[in-house]
Design an enzyme around this catalytic site. Structure first.
Site, PDB file in Angstrom:
ATOM      1  N   PHE A 156       1.709  -2.937 -13.644  1.00 25.17           N
ATOM      2  CA  PHE A 156       0.434  -3.230 -14.315  1.00 25.17           C
ATOM      3  C   PHE A 156       0.497  -4.497 -15.164  1.00 25.17           C
ATOM      4  O   PHE A 156      -0.531  -5.072 -15.500  1.00 25.17           O
ATOM      5  CB  PHE A 156       0.014  -2.049 -15.216  1.00 25.17           C
ATOM      6  CG  PHE A 156       0.760  -1.982 -16.522  1.00 25.17           C
ATOM      7  CD1 PHE A 156       0.301  -2.677 -17.635  1.00 25.17           C
ATOM      8  CD2 PHE A 156       1.939  -1.263 -16.643  1.00 25.17           C
ATOM      9  CE1 PHE A 156       0.996  -2.651 -18.843  1.00 25.17           C
ATOM     10  CE2 PHE A 156       2.640  -1.225 -17.844  1.00 25.17           C
ATOM     11  CZ  PHE A 156       2.171  -1.916 -18.943  1.00 25.17           C
ATOM     12  N   LYS A 180       0.780  -2.631  -2.520  1.00 27.02           N
ATOM     13  CA  LYS A 180       0.246  -1.451  -3.231  1.00 27.02           C
ATOM     14  C   LYS A 180       0.136  -1.862  -4.699  1.00 27.02           C
ATOM     15  O   LYS A 180       1.107  -1.863  -5.441  1.00 27.02           O
ATOM     16  CB  LYS A 180       1.212  -0.270  -3.060  1.00 27.02           C
ATOM     17  CG  LYS A 180       0.585   1.110  -3.176  1.00 27.02           C
ATOM     18  CD  LYS A 180       0.058   1.441  -4.547  1.00 27.02           C
ATOM     19  CE  LYS A 180       1.172   1.723  -5.542  1.00 27.02           C
ATOM     20  NZ  LYS A 180       0.630   1.834  -6.929  1.00 27.02           N
ATOM     21  N   SER A 233       9.387   0.496 -14.221  1.00 27.81           N
ATOM     22  CA  SER A 233      10.336   1.052 -15.196  1.00 27.81           C
ATOM     23  C   SER A 233      11.665   1.413 -14.530  1.00 27.81           C
ATOM     24  O   SER A 233      11.736   1.639 -13.314  1.00 27.81           O
ATOM     25  CB  SER A 233       9.739   2.304 -15.844  1.00 27.81           C
ATOM     26  OG  SER A 233       9.745   3.360 -14.909  1.00 27.81           O
ATOM     27  N   CYS A 289       8.985  -7.668 -18.886  1.00 26.31           N
ATOM     28  CA  CYS A 289      10.406  -7.307 -18.823  1.00 26.31           C
ATOM     29  C   CYS A 289      11.287  -8.440 -19.333  1.00 26.31           C
ATOM     30  O   CYS A 289      12.481  -8.249 -19.498  1.00 26.31           O
ATOM     31  CB  CYS A 289      10.786  -6.902 -17.416  1.00 26.31           C
ATOM     32  SG  CYS A 289      10.565  -8.215 -16.223  1.00 26.31           S
ATOM     33  N   GLU A 394      13.430   0.548 -24.131  1.00 28.23           N
ATOM     34  CA  GLU A 394      12.399  -0.449 -23.869  1.00 28.23           C
ATOM     35  C   GLU A 394      11.078   0.073 -24.445  1.00 28.23           C
ATOM     36  O   GLU A 394      10.563   1.105 -24.003  1.00 28.23           O
ATOM     37  CB  GLU A 394      12.249  -0.681 -22.358  1.00 28.23           C
ATOM     38  CG  GLU A 394      11.209  -1.727 -22.044  1.00 28.23           C
ATOM     39  CD  GLU A 394      11.123  -2.054 -20.560  1.00 28.23           C
ATOM     40  OE1 GLU A 394      11.128  -1.117 -19.749  1.00 28.23           O
ATOM     41  OE2 GLU A 394      11.041  -3.252 -20.229  1.00 28.23           O
TER      42      GLU A 394
END
Lengths: 494, 152
Positions: A156, A180, A233, A289, A394
């Site tokens: 996202f 996707k 993740s 990230c 995180e």
């Protein structure tokens, strides 16, 4: 402020060169996190939808593979032109679906386009190599061949860019593809696919299936999908994508979570370093990230430590928060309420653990009349120790954890003890310190006086330890290797 | 209004150049300073080229990793606003003086942005520096027109 989405869009899938309804009756709202208005409805596609997309891609593969690389490249030249024409619209859509600022969104769009540009060089990039007379009268050569259908499961946080880390290389090397998108932020991918359609790619070469877990599982287990690229993740990347993908014989590249350290040496250039800190820790509202997460100030000089932290805190407290389409805004909302709730949980955790909250972003001042639902200001903790949860997990939000190290040795040790290995940055005027840092730190991307060590399209996007699962990364030469098989031919003529 | 982001900077700059281009375009068709017609038309074209160059520098180099959102502080839009009105009561001398003021403001803006962006957004800095040089040149050309007019 010009909003390109005027009414609620009803998104569809793109299969075999046509826009088609999902067979699913389940739709999820896509919400603009700044205004909390629904801007689209996205289908949560079924395994049946994925089956049709894979079938189309599988059928398109032989003909596409036969298409000369130069011809394949020309489709990408056309796509690049169309992307340039739609640059502003795509960037504004990115702000609306994600919440980032317009500068950040344009930056994301540009990064995406750069990958298309690199893929147009496929006739050169895909070349093999040869050696004559491996034995008298015998030659040997290696050729690269595509494998079939590949798919990308996108996150996202960079909804437009990430599929472009993979798809252009896969398709330009002769594979066919399924995107996707994240169901949270699927609109810019629909815009991208509209341009792919306009560029005239043959039916089935590039397909898009919107959806969530069911679509992911269907891609992972489908026998005709040869490889999966994932960004998301660590738990999902490691325990689902990598394991399931490998169990089904697929190539997998899973780019996962991070907890990046930003090291500030006492000889850092303070003004520029502070500006870089803002972008590193709070850019994209901390949802990337490569974001700085742990600020590690080196040295036992309390005066330097105090001064630097004071300047960082002052700069962070002046960040202008609001709707990213307002050009004066420097930080937008988090992408969804659930993400804000998660970040708030970590701030509470930090306080419970005894860290000191020197800047509290929980009640931000928002420019303009927007609901607070997804907004958070920058938060800065000090007195954080490496064993605290806020130094290890995180958080994926605008939270800076400040730690101290007595010297560079201790700083490097702290970084290498982290389970993650995505990025680490050092701010210093010392070539010797930066050289050592680059050599010893166990991370895939290193920044030297750079707060976000984001590789350009022609370099692979690094990552190691719990930040990456697989062998070959996205972008650059790694991408060419990932999407092709090297076939070796040994020739003798009688 | 204060300018904080690269987006706000380039939008404001874009407006300045459009304003300036429109000013010289109108001036080229104005009888009051007809001897400068060729110069003014050239300025109009140059303004639009400058604008394109800066926007290209921004759009082609901005990436998610650069500090586009946090590089600017202390730039106030009000300090650089230009007056490009061509009212009936202005003589050619007044108009040329106004043109010099416009150039001075835009020049100052370009120099200030170039300085602010030098460390973290160097491509943008170079683009603004190049425009500043052209504006400095232009001030000289306008200065000689002004002197010529004063002596006539």
């Amino acid at each position: 402020m010009e909003e390109p989405i005027k009414e609620v869009m009803r998104l569809r899938n793109y299969i075999n060169g046509e826009w088609v309804e999902s067979e699913s009756k389940v739709f999820r709202d896509v919400v603009n996190p700044a205004t909390m208005k629904t801007i689209a409805k996205v289908p949560i596609s079924t395994a049946g939808d994925v089956e049709r997309a894979v079938e189309a891609a599988h059928e398109a593969f032989p003909k596409w593979r036969r298409t000369p690389p130069l011809t394949r490249a020309r489709y990408f030249f056309r796509l690049k032109e169309l992307l340039e024409k739609s640059f502003e619209e795509i960037s504004r859509v990115g702000v609306m679906e994600h919440g980032k600022t317009i500068d950040e969104s344009r930056g994301e769009t540009r990064r995406g386009i750069e990958n298309v540009e690199v893929a147009t060089g496929i006739p050169s990039l895909m070349m093999g190599y040869n050696l004559e007379d491996i034995s008298r009268g015998i030659d040997e050569y290696a050729i690269r061949q595509p494998l079939g259908v590949f798919a990308c499961i996108a996150p996202f946080n960079f909804p437009f860019m990430v599929s472009l880390w993979f798809m252009p290389y896969a398709v330009a090397t002769g594979n066919t593809y399924i995107i996707k998108p994240s169901p949270w932020t699927p609109i810019s991918q629909t815009k991208l696919v509209e341009l792919i359609d306009a560029a005239g790619f043959p039916p089935g070469v590039i397909n898009m299936v919107n959806g969530d877990v069911e679509a992911v599982n269907a891609l992972l287990s489908h026998r005709d999908v040869k490889g999966i690229s994932f960004v998301g993740s660590t738990p999902v990347g490691r325990d689902v994508i990598y394991k399931e993908g490998a169990a089904h014989g697929k190539r997998v590249q899973a780019q996962c979570g991070a907890k990046n350290f930003v090291v500030v040496m006492p000889d850092a250039v303070i003004d520029s370093t502070v500006a870089s800190m803002m972008s590193s820790f709070f850019g994209n509202t901390g949802q990337r990230c490569l974001s700085g997460a742990n600020l590690l100030i080196v040295g036992e000089d309390d005066t330097f430590y105090r001064r630097f932290l004071r300047e960082v805190t002052s700069a962070a407290s002046n960040i202008r928060i609001g709707y990213g389409l307002d050009e004066s805004v420097q930080m937008g909302p988090l992408q969804a309420e659930v993400r804000k709730k998660r970040v708030l949980g970590y701030i509470e955790k930090g306080l419970e653990e005894g860290a000191k909250l020197v800047l509290d972003g929980r009640r931000p001042k928002i420019l303009g009349d927007y609901p607070e639902n997804c907004f958070l200001g920058p938060s800065i903790f000090e007195d954080v120790t490496p064993d605290m949860v806020i130094a290890k997990d995180e958080i994926f939000g605008p939270v800076m954890a400040t730690l101290r190290a007595k010297d560079l040795d201790e700083a490097i040790e702290m970084i290498n003890n982290s389970s993650y290995g995505n990025a680490a940055c050092i701010f210093t005027s010392s070539g010797k310190a930066s050289q050592r840092f680059q050599y010893e730190v166990q991370c895939g991307n290193i920044g030297i006086n750079i707060g976000i060590a984001a590789p350009m399209a022609f370099f692979p996007f690094g990552g190691s330890k719990d930040s990456f699962f697989g062998d070959l990364h996205g972008q650059g030469r790694d991408a060419i290797d990932f999407f092709t098989e090297k076939k070796i031919v040994i020739v003798r003529w009688f | 209004m204060d300018l904080y982001t690269a987006s706000a900077i380039t939008s404001f700059y874009s407006k300045l150049e459009e304003q300036s281009a429109g000013f010289y375009e109108r001036l080229a068709g104005d009888e009051r300073c007809s001897e400068g017609r060729e110069v003014f038309l050239a300025f109009t074209m140059e303004d639009r080229k400058n604008r394109e160059m800066v926007l290209r520098a921004y759009q082609e180099t901005i990436t998610d990793a650069f500090e586009a959102v946090f590089s600017f502080s202390g730039l106030h839009e009000g300090d650089y606003r230009v007056n490009t009105e061509l009212t009936e009561d202005l003589s050619c001398l007044d108009i040329l003086r106004r043109a010099v003021e416009v150039e001075e403001k835009i020049y100052r803006f370009c120099v200030d942005v170039s300085e602010k962006s030098r460390r973290l957004l160097d491509d943008l800095s170079h683009a603004f520096e190049a425009v500043a040089k052209r504006k400095a040149n232009r001030k000289m050309k306008l200065g000689s027109l002004l002197r010529k007019h004063q002596t006539d």
